[in-house]
Design a protein around this motif. Sequence first.
Motif, PDB file in Angstrom:
ATOM      1  N   MET A 135     -44.979 110.086 -20.060  1.00 22.19           N
ATOM      2  CA  MET A 135     -45.161 111.490 -19.707  1.00 22.19           C
ATOM      3  C   MET A 135     -46.609 111.893 -19.910  1.00 22.19           C
ATOM      4  SD  MET A 135     -41.616 113.109 -21.172  1.00 22.19           S
ATOM      5  CE  MET A 135     -41.360 111.820 -22.388  1.00 22.19           C
ATOM      6  N   ASN A 136     -47.067 112.830 -19.100  1.00 20.50           N
ATOM      7  CA  ASN A 136     -48.494 113.129 -19.129  1.00 20.50           C
ATOM      8  C   ASN A 136     -48.803 114.604 -19.214  1.00 20.50           C
ATOM      9  OD1 ASN A 136     -47.725 113.979 -16.606  1.00 20.50           O
ATOM     10  ND2 ASN A 136     -48.717 112.280 -15.517  1.00 20.50           N
ATOM     11  N   GLY A 137     -47.857 115.438 -19.658  1.00 21.32           N
ATOM     12  CA  GLY A 137     -48.130 116.855 -19.709  1.00 21.32           C
ATOM     13  C   GLY A 137     -47.328 117.572 -20.755  1.00 21.32           C
ATOM     14  N   ALA A 138     -47.697 118.826 -20.986  1.00 19.33           N
ATOM     15  CA  ALA A 138     -47.007 119.665 -21.959  1.00 19.33           C
ATOM     16  C   ALA A 138     -45.950 120.494 -21.257  1.00 19.33           C
ATOM     17  CB  ALA A 138     -48.006 120.562 -22.672  1.00 19.33           C
ATOM     18  N   LEU A 139     -45.002 120.998 -22.037  1.00 18.86           N
ATOM     19  CA  LEU A 139     -43.875 121.746 -21.508  1.00 18.86           C
ATOM     20  C   LEU A 139     -43.918 123.185 -22.017  1.00 18.86           C
ATOM     21  CD1 LEU A 139     -41.106 121.809 -20.026  1.00 18.86           C
ATOM     22  CD2 LEU A 139     -40.067 121.034 -22.174  1.00 18.86           C
ATOM     23  N   LEU A 140     -43.647 124.124 -21.129  1.00 17.67           N
ATOM     24  CA  LEU A 140     -43.550 125.532 -21.476  1.00 17.67           C
ATOM     25  C   LEU A 140     -42.080 125.939 -21.405  1.00 17.67           C
ATOM     26  CD1 LEU A 140     -44.953 128.315 -21.966  1.00 17.67           C
ATOM     27  CD2 LEU A 140     -45.086 128.549 -19.470  1.00 17.67           C
ATOM     28  N   VAL A 141     -41.568 126.566 -22.457  1.00 14.50           N
ATOM     29  CA  VAL A 141     -40.173 127.003 -22.509  1.00 14.50           C
ATOM     30  C   VAL A 141     -40.154 128.513 -22.708  1.00 14.50           C
ATOM     31  CG1 VAL A 141     -37.990 126.852 -23.752  1.00 14.50           C
ATOM     32  CG2 VAL A 141     -39.370 124.791 -23.409  1.00 14.50           C
ATOM     33  N   CYS A 142     -39.465 129.236 -21.813  1.00 13.59           N
ATOM     34  CA  CYS A 142     -39.478 130.696 -21.839  1.00 13.59           C
ATOM     35  C   CYS A 142     -38.058 131.252 -21.881  1.00 13.59           C
ATOM     36  CB  CYS A 142     -40.178 131.248 -20.595  1.00 13.59           C
ATOM     37  SG  CYS A 142     -41.745 130.468 -20.203  1.00 13.59           S
ATOM     38  N   GLY A 143     -37.807 132.147 -22.806  1.00 12.06           N
ATOM     39  CA  GLY A 143     -36.492 132.770 -22.922  1.00 12.06           C
ATOM     40  C   GLY A 143     -36.165 133.008 -24.378  1.00 12.06           C
ATOM     41  N   VAL A 144     -34.879 133.105 -24.687  1.00  8.60           N
ATOM     42  CA  VAL A 144     -34.428 133.285 -26.068  1.00  8.60           C
ATOM     43  C   VAL A 144     -34.315 131.900 -26.695  1.00  8.60           C
ATOM     44  CG1 VAL A 144     -32.582 134.146 -27.552  1.00  8.60           C
ATOM     45  CG2 VAL A 144     -33.222 135.415 -25.481  1.00  8.60           C
ATOM     46  N   ALA A 145     -35.181 131.600 -27.637  1.00  7.36           N
ATOM     47  CA  ALA A 145     -35.300 130.239 -28.165  1.00  7.36           C
ATOM     48  C   ALA A 145     -34.021 129.745 -28.818  1.00  7.36           C
ATOM     49  CB  ALA A 145     -36.453 130.170 -29.168  1.00  7.36           C
ATOM     50  N   SER A 146     -33.211 130.654 -29.353  1.00  5.88           N
ATOM     51  CA  SER A 146     -31.984 130.232 -30.031  1.00  5.88           C
ATOM     52  C   SER A 146     -30.817 130.020 -29.071  1.00  5.88           C
ATOM     53  CB  SER A 146     -31.583 131.276 -31.087  1.00  5.88           C
ATOM     54  OG  SER A 146     -31.357 132.544 -30.477  1.00  5.88           O
ATOM     55  N   GLU A 147     -30.969 130.433 -27.802  1.00  2.38           N
ATOM     56  CA  GLU A 147     -29.911 130.208 -26.822  1.00  2.38           C
ATOM     57  C   GLU A 147     -29.756 128.707 -26.618  1.00  2.38           C
ATOM     58  OE1 GLU A 147     -28.628 131.550 -22.307  1.00  2.38           O
ATOM     59  OE2 GLU A 147     -30.737 131.257 -22.808  1.00  2.38           O
ATOM     60  N   VAL A 175     -43.224 127.471 -26.892  1.00  6.15           N
ATOM     61  CA  VAL A 175     -42.043 128.314 -26.704  1.00  6.15           C
ATOM     62  C   VAL A 175     -42.466 129.779 -26.693  1.00  6.15           C
ATOM     63  CG1 VAL A 175     -39.783 128.975 -27.594  1.00  6.15           C
ATOM     64  CG2 VAL A 175     -40.602 126.607 -27.866  1.00  6.15           C
ATOM     65  N   ILE A 176     -42.178 130.464 -25.606  1.00  6.69           N
ATOM     66  CA  ILE A 176     -42.374 131.911 -25.535  1.00  6.69           C
ATOM     67  C   ILE A 176     -41.000 132.544 -25.729  1.00  6.69           C
ATOM     68  CG2 ILE A 176     -43.085 133.845 -24.096  1.00  6.69           C
ATOM     69  CD1 ILE A 176     -45.106 132.084 -22.758  1.00  6.69           C
ATOM     70  N   ASP A 177     -40.769 133.009 -26.959  1.00  2.00           N
ATOM     71  CA  ASP A 177     -39.461 133.532 -27.354  1.00  2.00           C
ATOM     72  C   ASP A 177     -39.383 135.023 -27.030  1.00  2.00           C
ATOM     73  OD1 ASP A 177     -37.089 134.263 -28.552  1.00  2.00           O
ATOM     74  OD2 ASP A 177     -37.473 133.188 -30.421  1.00  2.00           O
ATOM     75  N   GLN A 178     -38.424 135.401 -26.182  1.00  2.00           N
ATOM     76  CA  GLN A 178     -38.289 136.808 -25.786  1.00  2.00           C
ATOM     77  C   GLN A 178     -38.028 137.737 -26.960  1.00  2.00           C
ATOM     78  OE1 GLN A 178     -35.740 136.302 -21.936  1.00  2.00           O
ATOM     79  NE2 GLN A 178     -36.630 138.337 -21.911  1.00  2.00           N
ATOM     80  N   ARG A 179     -37.470 137.223 -28.022  1.00  5.32           N
ATOM     81  CA  ARG A 179     -37.186 138.081 -29.184  1.00  5.32           C
ATOM     82  C   ARG A 179     -38.442 138.370 -29.998  1.00  5.32           C
ATOM     83  NH1 ARG A 179     -31.424 135.400 -30.989  1.00  5.32           N
ATOM     84  NH2 ARG A 179     -30.117 136.617 -29.569  1.00  5.32           N
ATOM     85  N   GLN A 180     -39.549 137.708 -29.644  1.00  5.80           N
ATOM     86  CA  GLN A 180     -40.796 137.898 -30.379  1.00  5.80           C
ATOM     87  C   GLN A 180     -41.895 138.503 -29.520  1.00  5.80           C
ATOM     88  OE1 GLN A 180     -40.667 137.222 -33.620  1.00  5.80           O
ATOM     89  NE2 GLN A 180     -38.587 136.417 -33.390  1.00  5.80           N
ATOM     90  N   LEU A 181     -41.547 139.085 -28.381  1.00  4.30           N
ATOM     91  CA  LEU A 181     -42.583 139.549 -27.459  1.00  4.30           C
ATOM     92  C   LEU A 181     -43.389 140.714 -28.001  1.00  4.30           C
ATOM     93  CD1 LEU A 181     -41.066 139.318 -23.866  1.00  4.30           C
ATOM     94  CD2 LEU A 181     -42.244 137.595 -25.241  1.00  4.30           C
ATOM     95  N   ALA A 182     -42.859 141.449 -28.951  1.00  7.78           N
ATOM     96  CA  ALA A 182     -43.598 142.577 -29.523  1.00  7.78           C
ATOM     97  C   ALA A 182     -44.900 142.109 -30.155  1.00  7.78           C
ATOM     98  CB  ALA A 182     -42.746 143.297 -30.561  1.00  7.78           C
ATOM     99  N   LEU A 211     -35.657 133.417 -18.651  1.00  5.12           N
ATOM    100  CA  LEU A 211     -36.021 134.792 -18.975  1.00  5.12           C
ATOM    101  C   LEU A 211     -34.943 135.745 -18.476  1.00  5.12           C
ATOM    102  CD1 LEU A 211     -39.779 134.555 -17.990  1.00  5.12           C
ATOM    103  CD2 LEU A 211     -38.931 134.999 -20.305  1.00  5.12           C
ATOM    104  N   MET A 212     -34.685 136.779 -19.247  1.00  4.93           N
ATOM    105  CA  MET A 212     -33.644 137.735 -18.876  1.00  4.93           C
ATOM    106  C   MET A 212     -34.128 139.162 -19.092  1.00  4.93           C
ATOM    107  SD  MET A 212     -31.022 137.179 -22.086  1.00  4.93           S
ATOM    108  CE  MET A 212     -30.946 135.401 -21.848  1.00  4.93           C
ATOM    109  N   PRO A 213     -33.510 140.152 -18.422  1.00  9.04           N
ATOM    110  CA  PRO A 213     -33.888 141.549 -18.647  1.00  9.04           C
ATOM    111  C   PRO A 213     -33.669 141.937 -20.106  1.00  9.04           C
ATOM    112  CG  PRO A 213     -32.503 141.331 -16.701  1.00  9.04           C
ATOM    113  CD  PRO A 213     -32.452 140.017 -17.399  1.00  9.04           C
ATOM    114  N   ALA A 214     -34.479 142.846 -20.596  1.00 15.99           N
ATOM    115  CA  ALA A 214     -34.366 143.285 -21.993  1.00 15.99           C
ATOM    116  C   ALA A 214     -32.978 143.814 -22.300  1.00 15.99           C
ATOM    117  CB  ALA A 214     -35.411 144.348 -22.289  1.00 15.99           C
ATOM    118  N   SER A 215     -32.335 144.437 -21.311  1.00 18.05           N
ATOM    119  CA  SER A 215     -31.015 145.044 -21.526  1.00 18.05           C
ATOM    120  C   SER A 215     -29.945 144.017 -21.866  1.00 18.05           C
ATOM    121  CB  SER A 215     -30.583 145.842 -20.295  1.00 18.05           C
ATOM    122  OG  SER A 215     -30.535 144.998 -19.153  1.00 18.05           O
TER     123      SER A 215
END
Length: 323
Positions: free
Chosen positions: A1-13, A32-39, A75-79
């Motif tokens: 493998m030759n690259g890094a991975l980006l993961v977006c959403g709720v990390a615990s899902e 990891v871009i965790d939606q619960r930490q976007l603040a 990624l999912m809507p905040a609601s």
Amino acid sequence: MNGALLVCGVASESPLAMVIAAAERLDVDCLVIDQRQLAHQDIEVGLSRGRLFARWWSGSVSVDLSRHAGAYSRLMPASLLRDPPLDPRGVLHHHYFVDALNAWLEVAPLRVANRMAPGMSNASKPWQEQLIRKAGFATPVSLLSNDPEAVRAFARRHGRVVFKSASGVRSIVTTLDGIHAAQLERVRALPTLFQAFVPGVNYRVHVVGQRVFCTRVASEATDYRYAGHEGVEAEMRADRLPPEIARRCVALAAGMELELAGIDLKRTPGGEYVCFEVNPSPAYTCFDRESAEGVADSLVTHLAGGPNRGSHRKRHPAESPPA
């Protein structure tokens, strides 16, 4: 493998958590871009000297997202979050952050599972049915209608009939029995998809690039996902598809431009494989563990730019022969 991975959403899902664990196990760099930490996070997306860029911040840490080879996004809507932001500024920040990240993922020069546009066929089952048939699969005889008389005629013609949402909104596949038939006037308010019941054995197939992972589901339930509601069980185990059906699944996902797809099949008593729908954001972890582990590992390898079907890799027990 030759690259890094980006993961977006709720990390615990569970689907994301399993990919994050697989990346660590396979020694793949993973942000990891965790939606619960976007603040506590910020993002900037734009063009500079004709080059698309996206930069992410968390405190003093800054990362050029363009350095990643691939991305896995749920990624999912905040609601829909279990603990959504409540203050107006927090809601706006979440909304703008997710919108900017989605916009970049839609056109970024990397593998994405999955971009939003390819997944839009899931919002219209009749449209998706045309794509499924184009790939060579049979589909159930269907009627989309808000006319009670048309539905009654359809039921008389086909005997056992089931119904579900015609859109991507989750619904429980239900038999049109006496109770529901008596309430058919309600269909005037919402066009609904009715289908002639297809007997046979259910299969959930996950396609990652050109790899195919198959789960056989034995259940008497109309909708095995909710077997407990009917007081029955759903037994799941890893299985293999015939090579031709596996190739057809790969072609179906590729034709829909999906790097990851969850395909619902049924093998009839006559041996025909009928396709019901294709999920562009499948929660693969709720199926058998063997298949789930294979999907997570393969997804990391595929998105990180590694071999998609290399012969050096030992085939997973749940994996059908490569296409």
